[in-house]
Design an enzyme around this catalytic site. Structure first.
Site, PDB file in Angstrom:
ATOM      1  CB  CYS A  63     -25.589 -27.780 -34.090  1.00 52.64           C
ATOM      2  SG  CYS A  63     -25.028 -28.108 -32.411  1.00 52.64           S
ATOM      3  CB  CYS A 109     -20.680 -29.551 -41.257  1.00 52.15           C
ATOM      4  SG  CYS A 109     -22.056 -30.345 -42.093  1.00 52.15           S
ATOM      5  CB  CYS A 115     -28.707 -32.624 -40.954  1.00 52.73           C
ATOM      6  SG  CYS A 115     -27.462 -33.918 -40.948  1.00 52.73           S
ATOM      7  CB  CYS A 116     -27.813 -29.788 -36.498  1.00 50.93           C
ATOM      8  SG  CYS A 116     -26.292 -29.271 -37.294  1.00 50.93           S
TER       9      CYS A 116
HETATM   10 FE1  SF4 Z   1     -25.480 -32.944 -40.075  1.00 53.25          FE
HETATM   11 FE2  SF4 Z   1     -23.460 -31.287 -40.593  1.00 53.25          FE
HETATM   12 FE3  SF4 Z   1     -25.004 -30.913 -38.428  1.00 53.25          FE
HETATM   13 FE4  SF4 Z   1     -23.277 -32.954 -38.593  1.00 53.25          FE
HETATM   14  S1  SF4 Z   1     -22.801 -30.749 -38.503  1.00 53.25           S
HETATM   15  S2  SF4 Z   1     -25.322 -33.076 -37.837  1.00 53.25           S
HETATM   16  S3  SF4 Z   1     -23.467 -33.540 -40.769  1.00 53.25           S
HETATM   17  S4  SF4 Z   1     -25.599 -30.754 -40.590  1.00 53.25           S
END
Ligand code: SF4
Length: 264
Positions: free
Chosen positions: A239, A214, A127-128
């Site tokens: 991330c 998050c 996701c990141c």
């Molecule tokens: Fe996805 Fe959480 Fe990363 Fe944002 S912080 S990109 S919602 S995993």
């Protein structure tokens, strides 16, 4: 479209600059970067945490047209959009907002659900990667140098950052971390002295800012990065924007989601 040739420095030159500038003030590092690369090829990438806000103020005093770039992951709290507007109004700057590729997000959420980051560390990193790292890569394509508000005392993975580095993860452009040796207290002293706008979530106990699902407030004295992905254990509180994270667990998914062309 005319593509400008990148001005790339080599490891030796950057190593020497890193030594030379390590004892210098953040403003001197910023001034060097803006002078060396020009205001068009230099940008501050920020999520409007305190450190990034201090950098914007410093850079704006050096050059009124300094570029400020942020990533809108699509999962940000309303306060994130409010602080962008505050900076636009206060400094008269355009904030360049980069968003994730719609098709990649749709493919990812169709496969794994909209809250995939809760399922595993690999899916959180996926996701990141889709929502942050790929838009960042796009933002960096027309820069020769970028600035971050990273500090050495934020987390173990940041302990060895230098004020001037070569960013091999992004084509060998230069990355500067002018606040590398500052403490959190020095950053806040600066913000107060220069009346810099402050992200409203700090007043609610947040000490590290990011996507709404998050990020959570931390107790006083607790390391700020503890407020990120708190449900994970033994995973880096990163991330992938500031260091490449290779787990072998999500890279093939990224390739599948983006197709063979691997857009980024
Ligand atoms: Fe996805 Fe959480 Fe990363 Fe944002 S912080 S990109 S919602 S995993």
């Amino acid at each position: 479209m005319l593509t400008l040739e990148r001005e790339l420095l080599d490891d030796l030159e950057v190593g020497e600059l890193a030594v030379e500038y390590d004892p210098r003030d953040p403003e001197e590092v910023l001034e060097w970067a803006i002078r060396r690369f020009g205001v068009e090829r230099f940008g501050i990438i920020t999520s409007f945490q305190a450190d990034g806000c201090a950098l914007i103020d410093m850079a704006h005093q050096i050059h009124r047209k300094v570029r400020v770039i942020t990533i809108d992951t699509g999962r940000m709290p309303q306060e994130q959009y409010d602080i962008i507007d505050d900076f636009r109004a206060r400094y008269g700057i355009e904030v360049e907002v980069f968003s994730p590729d719609t098709e990649a997000v749709e493919t990812m959420t169709r496969r794994h659900g909209v809250n995939l980051f809760r399922q595993s560390v690999e899916k959180r990193m996926l996701c990141c990667h889709v929502r942050k790292v790929l838009p960042l890569n796009r933002a960096l394509r027309d820069l020769d140098c970028w600035a971050t508000g990273l500090r050495r005392d934020q987390w173990a993975t940041r302990a060895n950052i230098r004020k001037i580095e070569l960013d091999h993860d992004h084509g060998g452009i230069v990355k500067i971390n002018p606040l590398a040796d500052w403490t959190e207290e020095e950053v806040w002293d600066y913000l107060r002295e220069y009346h810099v706008p402050i992200h409203p979530l700090y007043a609610q106990g947040f000490n590290s800012l990011g996507c709404l699902p998050c990020t959570r407030p931390v107790a006083e004295g607790e390391p700020s990065r503890n407020g990120r992905w708190w449900w994970e254990s033994n995973a880096p509180k990163e991330c992938g924007m500031h260091c490449s994270i290779e787990t072998g667990g999500f890279e093939h998914e990224v390739a599948a989601i983006l197709g063979n062309g691997h857009r980024n």
